[in-house]
Design a protein around this motif. Structure first.
Motif, PDB file in Angstrom:
ATOM      1  N   ARG A   1      31.197  56.093  37.556  1.00 44.13           N
ATOM      2  CA  ARG A   1      30.607  54.758  37.608  1.00 44.13           C
ATOM      3  C   ARG A   1      29.915  54.492  38.942  1.00 44.13           C
TER       4      ARG A   1
ATOM      5  N   PRO B   1      34.534  47.441  41.099  1.00 41.62           N
ATOM      6  CA  PRO B   1      35.987  47.532  40.903  1.00 41.62           C
ATOM      7  C   PRO B   1      36.654  48.328  42.018  1.00 41.62           C
TER       8      PRO B   1
ATOM      9  N   LEU C   1      37.682  48.641  32.623  1.00 42.86           N
ATOM     10  CA  LEU C   1      36.550  48.366  33.498  1.00 42.86           C
ATOM     11  C   LEU C   1      35.390  47.749  32.720  1.00 42.86           C
TER      12      LEU C   1
ATOM     13  N   TYR D   1      27.781  45.671  36.525  1.00 42.63           N
ATOM     14  CA  TYR D   1      28.908  44.820  36.879  1.00 42.63           C
ATOM     15  C   TYR D   1      28.472  43.371  36.914  1.00 42.63           C
TER      16      TYR D   1
END
Length: 277
Positions: A271, A28, A249, A5
């Motif tokens: 994830r 997220p 994403l 990320y």
């Protein structure tokens, strides 16, 4: 392998747990849209199921009954999703409490007062779409009463309602842009004119948008990048397909809203960002 990320210059907003140090920092967020169970949308049954699955964010709608009660409900009319008919705004809570919500398989769940939902979980965050102007005053009163400033986000297609909420509170709550603010970001951003939006961007924390609006593709890598440069998170609704969830994403969006609670939970689990509660 989960996608790394990227770290953006988020604005610190207590409601948005990914903007602060902690387990969800720069991860997220998953939102259960109306509870993420279309058969019994905006009901405690749907909300409890989502929370039990691991959701920490519930997207809800609120409307004002004839006696001023703030009711968790999407439509202006009762006909589609309840055993009743007519305008919700013309019914008292006593009348609404007799109705049941449901589609297809019958009507089983009672309607929910916003205050009841606000009081049920101390660590669940509510993304509140204010569906009528009358909802503003009661919403603000209940947020103040329960000191829930860090657990709610004020959303509305009408930007004036969001600003009106903030004027009534002793502490700010998170807010998303309405149609006017979001449209300007979509239209002016590609022209390099984001800086001209000034206060329209300064008083919101995120944009909550569909993947596309009509023939216009809204969520693109450049749109996400422009929002991030402005310090805004991008939350996308309503996404039910796992492949599209992964695509968004990977693009860097900061939150997804879904009607399929199990599907989004599984994507987030893959994830390594699940459960979120």
């Amino acid at each position: 392998m989960p996608t790394p990320y990227r770290r953006h210059a988020y604005r610190d907003a207590p409601y948005l747990l990914n903007s602060l140090p902690g387990a969800l920092h720069h991860r997220p967020l998953a939102f259960a849209h109306r509870g993420a169970d279309p058969r019994r949308e905006n009901t405690m049954g749907a909300f409890r199921h989502a929370v039990d699955l691991g959701y920490r964010y519930l997207e809800i709608d609120v409307r004002t009954a004839a006696d001023g009660t703030l009711v968790v409900f999407h439509d202006e009319e009762l006909d589609r999703a309840t055993s009743g008919s007519g305008l919700l705004s013309e019914k008292t809570w006593e009348q609404l409490a007799e109705l049941r919500v449901g589609t297809g398989d019958g009507f089983t769940e009672p309607l929910v007062r916003f205050e009841e939902l606000l009081s049920t979980w101390g660590d669940v965050h509510l993304n509140v779409d204010l569906k009528d102007a009358a909802a503003v005053t009661e919403f603000a009163r209940l947020v103040e009463k329960h000191q829930a400033h860090d657990r709610v986000l004020a959303a509305s297609f009408n930007d004036a309602r969001r600003r009106s909420v903030r004027r009534r509170l002793t502490r700010p709550v998170a807010a998303s842009g309405g149609w006017a603010a979001t449209a300007l970001i979509v239209l002016l951003g590609p022209l390099g004119l984001m800086g001209r939006l000034g206060g329209r961007v300064a008083d919101i924390d995120c944009v909550q948008v569909p993947v596309s609006q009509g023939r216009i593709r809204v969520v693109t890598p450049r749109f996400v990048q422009r929002c991030h440069r402005a310090g805004l998170q991008v939350h996308v609704w309503v996404v039910d397909d796992p492949a599209e969830m992964h695509e968004l994403l990977d693009m860097g969006v900061d939150g997804l809203m879904t009607d399929d609670a199990e599907a989004l939970a599984e994507v987030m689990r893959e994830r390594s960002v699940w459960p979120q509660r």
